[in-house]
Write a protein that holds these residues in place. Sequence first.
Motif, PDB file in Angstrom:
ATOM      1  N   ALA A  79       0.824  -1.204   0.000  1.00 56.35           N
ATOM      2  CA  ALA A  79       0.000   0.000   0.000  1.00 56.35           C
ATOM      3  C   ALA A  79       0.860   1.256   0.000  1.00 56.35           C
ATOM      4  O   ALA A  79       0.566   2.234  -0.705  1.00 56.35           O
ATOM      5  CB  ALA A  79      -0.940  -0.006   1.202  1.00 56.35           C
ATOM      6  N   GLY A  80       1.936   1.241   0.784  1.00 54.53           N
ATOM      7  CA  GLY A  80       2.831   2.393   0.808  1.00 54.53           C
ATOM      8  C   GLY A  80       3.445   2.675  -0.552  1.00 54.53           C
ATOM      9  O   GLY A  80       3.559   3.835  -0.968  1.00 54.53           O
ATOM     10  N   LEU A  81       3.818   1.619  -1.261  1.00 57.84           N
ATOM     11  CA  LEU A  81       4.408   1.789  -2.590  1.00 57.84           C
ATOM     12  C   LEU A  81       3.366   2.288  -3.595  1.00 57.84           C
ATOM     13  O   LEU A  81       3.685   3.083  -4.490  1.00 57.84           O
ATOM     14  CB  LEU A  81       4.996   0.460  -3.064  1.00 57.84           C
ATOM     15  CG  LEU A  81       6.252   0.005  -2.303  1.00 57.84           C
ATOM     16  CD1 LEU A  81       6.582  -1.444  -2.653  1.00 57.84           C
ATOM     17  CD2 LEU A  81       7.433   0.918  -2.625  1.00 57.84           C
ATOM     18  N   ILE A  82       2.129   1.831  -3.463  1.00 56.74           N
ATOM     19  CA  ILE A  82       1.070   2.294  -4.362  1.00 56.74           C
ATOM     20  C   ILE A  82       0.773   3.767  -4.114  1.00 56.74           C
ATOM     21  O   ILE A  82       0.615   4.561  -5.055  1.00 56.74           O
ATOM     22  CB  ILE A  82      -0.201   1.432  -4.180  1.00 56.74           C
ATOM     23  CG1 ILE A  82       0.034   0.038  -4.766  1.00 56.74           C
ATOM     24  CG2 ILE A  82      -1.411   2.096  -4.845  1.00 56.74           C
ATOM     25  CD1 ILE A  82      -1.099  -0.945  -4.528  1.00 56.74           C
ATOM     26  N   VAL A  83       0.723   4.170  -2.846  1.00 54.13           N
ATOM     27  CA  VAL A  83       0.503   5.584  -2.526  1.00 54.13           C
ATOM     28  C   VAL A  83       1.638   6.432  -3.092  1.00 54.13           C
ATOM     29  O   VAL A  83       1.409   7.504  -3.671  1.00 54.13           O
ATOM     30  CB  VAL A  83       0.392   5.775  -1.004  1.00 54.13           C
ATOM     31  CG1 VAL A  83       0.432   7.261  -0.639  1.00 54.13           C
ATOM     32  CG2 VAL A  83      -0.897   5.140  -0.480  1.00 54.13           C
ATOM     33  N   GLU A  84       2.865   5.957  -2.943  1.00 54.99           N
ATOM     34  CA  GLU A  84       4.035   6.687  -3.452  1.00 54.99           C
ATOM     35  C   GLU A  84       3.968   6.833  -4.967  1.00 54.99           C
ATOM     36  O   GLU A  84       4.201   7.924  -5.513  1.00 54.99           O
ATOM     37  CB  GLU A  84       5.299   5.938  -3.048  1.00 54.99           C
ATOM     38  CG  GLU A  84       6.589   6.544  -3.559  1.00 54.99           C
ATOM     39  CD  GLU A  84       7.798   5.681  -3.237  1.00 54.99           C
ATOM     40  OE1 GLU A  84       8.772   5.712  -4.015  1.00 54.99           O
ATOM     41  OE2 GLU A  84       7.769   4.968  -2.212  1.00 54.99           O
ATOM     42  N   LYS A 295       7.488  -5.846  -5.186  1.00 48.89           N
ATOM     43  CA  LYS A 295       6.299  -5.081  -4.793  1.00 48.89           C
ATOM     44  C   LYS A 295       6.250  -3.714  -5.462  1.00 48.89           C
ATOM     45  O   LYS A 295       5.170  -3.214  -5.778  1.00 48.89           O
ATOM     46  CB  LYS A 295       6.251  -4.951  -3.265  1.00 48.89           C
ATOM     47  CG  LYS A 295       5.999  -6.274  -2.552  1.00 48.89           C
ATOM     48  CD  LYS A 295       5.758  -6.088  -1.074  1.00 48.89           C
ATOM     49  CE  LYS A 295       7.014  -5.845  -0.293  1.00 48.89           C
ATOM     50  NZ  LYS A 295       7.899  -7.030  -0.204  1.00 48.89           N
ATOM     51  N   ARG A 296       7.404  -3.098  -5.661  1.00 47.42           N
ATOM     52  CA  ARG A 296       7.400  -1.801  -6.340  1.00 47.42           C
ATOM     53  C   ARG A 296       6.878  -1.932  -7.766  1.00 47.42           C
ATOM     54  O   ARG A 296       6.106  -1.082  -8.234  1.00 47.42           O
ATOM     55  CB  ARG A 296       8.816  -1.201  -6.341  1.00 47.42           C
ATOM     56  CG  ARG A 296       8.884   0.194  -6.945  1.00 47.42           C
ATOM     57  CD  ARG A 296      10.255   0.823  -6.760  1.00 47.42           C
ATOM     58  NE  ARG A 296      10.571   1.016  -5.359  1.00 47.42           N
ATOM     59  CZ  ARG A 296      10.143   2.047  -4.626  1.00 47.42           C
ATOM     60  NH1 ARG A 296       9.371   2.974  -5.189  1.00 47.42           N
ATOM     61  NH2 ARG A 296      10.483   2.153  -3.361  1.00 47.42           N
TER      62      ARG A 296
END
Length: 337
Positions: A79-84, A295-296
């Motif tokens: 989720a953090g990578l998607i937000v970024e 994941k990225r």
Amino acid sequence: MSSRLKDVAALAGVSIRTVSNVVSGSASVAEETRARVQRALDELGYRPNLAARNLRAGRTGLIGLAIPELHSPYFGELAGLIVEAARQRSWTVVIDQTFGDPDAERRLLDGTGGRLVDGLIISPWSLSPEELTAQARSVPVVLLGERHPHGLADRVAVDNVLAADEATTHLISTGRRRIAAVGLQPHLRNGTAHQRLEGYRTALRRAGIEPDPRLERTVTTLHRSDGAEAMTALLEDGVRPDAVFAFSDELALGALHTAHRHGLRVPRDLAVVGFDGIEDALYANPALTTVAPDKRQIAERALQCLADRIYSPAAGVPPLDIVVPHRLEIRASSHAS
């Protein structure tokens, strides 16, 4: 506005169209080019009025992300990578938690969940491919995971069969013969556990080892407590594995905890491999060998699929089935004894 775009294009050495694509996220732009345009945007202080642009286009600038568990390290990191990645496209991500509940997944897919979003990225746990196919979609959808909805939506996933095969083959290469598989989930319909079990069994049979049902353990969730309980049951049942392939890093961490409590030396007495590549795996004692999906790339490819569907809805591009790479990160928990 066009004159300001022209200034940015001149400074970055690209076309106005490329600048527009970077600003809107509406098309694929090479990372080096995107970075160069962004530097020019920053240098000239160009700030597009995205709210007005979205309003004129009938869009909100919001992207939905539906994941089963917010407290899961894997989904939290993803989720953090998607937000970024979404921020680079000037999108805001609205995150929802489904707990794998089929009704919650249906509401999000058919738009009755009340969120006004331009697109949705969802990791469905409970809906079958048939249900995913039949479900109405009010916005473009990208699926994360293993269930393929018969080509009616873009999907981004890892090759679980291959990854599990590689993890099990690694354990066999260290001399292990009684390898337990922890993580079967017959109550879910996303196919993840089934595919990882398939890869595990394939590797065993290739090595001339017949899978032992007593070494294949079902869990309710993929949490540490489930891994600890499964490992306890294996030891108390007298099965005594010499290795464990856990279908998540959390399960593997739980298995490590039980192994330590029972005085087992890892990896000498018991080798352990997990799946997900979460940060906690690096700081386990000993450091945990894990299958690490990229994941990225999952985040970036999912968002690119949404951008293509949102900005070019009539392009006629068939739904994509994207398989992202993974790597087996070998650490101290599975070194040969």
